[in-house]
Design an enzyme around this catalytic site. Sequence first.
Site, PDB file in Angstrom:
ATOM      1  CE1 TYR A 148      -4.131  -1.374  -0.352  1.00  0.00           C
ATOM      2  CE2 TYR A 148      -3.734  -2.550   1.700  1.00  0.00           C
ATOM      3  CZ  TYR A 148      -4.507  -2.331   0.575  1.00  0.00           C
ATOM      4  OH  TYR A 148      -5.648  -3.070   0.373  1.00  0.00           O
ATOM      5  CE1 TYR A 171      -4.868  -7.845  10.413  1.00  0.00           C
ATOM      6  CE2 TYR A 171      -6.072  -9.834   9.891  1.00  0.00           C
ATOM      7  CZ  TYR A 171      -4.993  -9.012   9.706  1.00  0.00           C
ATOM      8  OH  TYR A 171      -4.020  -9.359   8.814  1.00  0.00           O
TER       9      TYR A 171
END
Length: 397
Positions: free
Chosen positions: A53, A235
């Site tokens: 990213y 997460y």
Amino acid sequence: MIIKPRVRGFICVTTHPAGCAASVREQIAYVARRGPIERGPKKVLVIGASTGYGLAARIAAAFGVGAATLGVFFERAPADAKPGTAGWYNSAAFHDEAAARGLQATSVNGDAFSDEIKHKTIDAIRRDLGQVDLVVYSVAAPRRAHPKTGVTHQSTLKPIGHAVRLRGIDTDNEAIKETLLQPATPDEIADTVAVMGGEDWRMWIDALDAAGVLADGAKTTAFTYLGEQVTHDIYWNGSIGEAKKDLDRTVLALRDKLAARGGDARVSVLKAVVTQASSAIPMMPLYLSLLFKVMKARGTHEGCIEQVDGLLRDSLYGAQPHVDAEGRLRADRLELDPAVQARVLELWDQVTDDNLYTLTDFAGYKAEFLRLFGFGIDGVDYDAPVEPNVRIPNLIE
């Protein structure tokens, strides 16, 4: 030399310079096809700029806006007959393509967590850019040497409060396996927050601001992943989740600091993609293989460049940004489509060794994994010798 992929666990120990360069050109071409990004940034600092990213953000800013960019990364140069890291070759290719288009590009190679690299980066901004109007924080690292205490913190991928059993893929043997993760200790949680939380992002913004190299109206964003029900035990509810909550707390102070000068700070939530980091997480190869299968069938599959290009156009510099209740920018909307998540959940427990390649897109996952290292890129002759000793011009180390 002729370079072929050699995979050990979740790492490919070889990289292909020409393949990495071709991948960078593919991403540039995607941004170019979408046309100019209106009202975008002009001088951009990307911390963690060499892969995934972060690289996509640097490409989108440079080739979508025409921005001058400064990238910070920690990569290994080629030495003798040993290839460098993929991020090294990605960055070299970025510099070549930027130079061909007359775009300013500077890179700093070193530990972004250190005060030394922050100081070198600030000096480079003063010399080459004057100030920056966008700071992207995209650092993924397993450990951090704290610049003030000297203590090295190690991040931990564990649940909190109770053990969790996760389904996943043994990628070496191409078999479904279950992994039992024991709960994190308080020290492990604190260490994970020290590595993956918001402190270093805040240190960067504070240092840049104190040095006078943040332009009025400057924006900053940190990239994160949250996921949905299937991945929440790890997460959001696990040790990494505590780091993500710390990021959410940090951004509030940064937003207040930058807002005083017309700027802004946001956490940007991006979709799950194949990275070296995600491939090491026990459940992610299975989740990604199912997600790819479902999203490709719906025509909504995206990779890093599609996600970040869209983030800049639609949210960071768009008239109607996609903001959630906590103030985060959301680029993961297609992944979190209830129909997508319901189908992934439906298939989750049905996957076996025998139907791995039919119920999931494990083949696509493996292809994306190899692409990280420059393999499997269209138009590259992998039987031809390639020069591994590629340099990055004007690199600051």
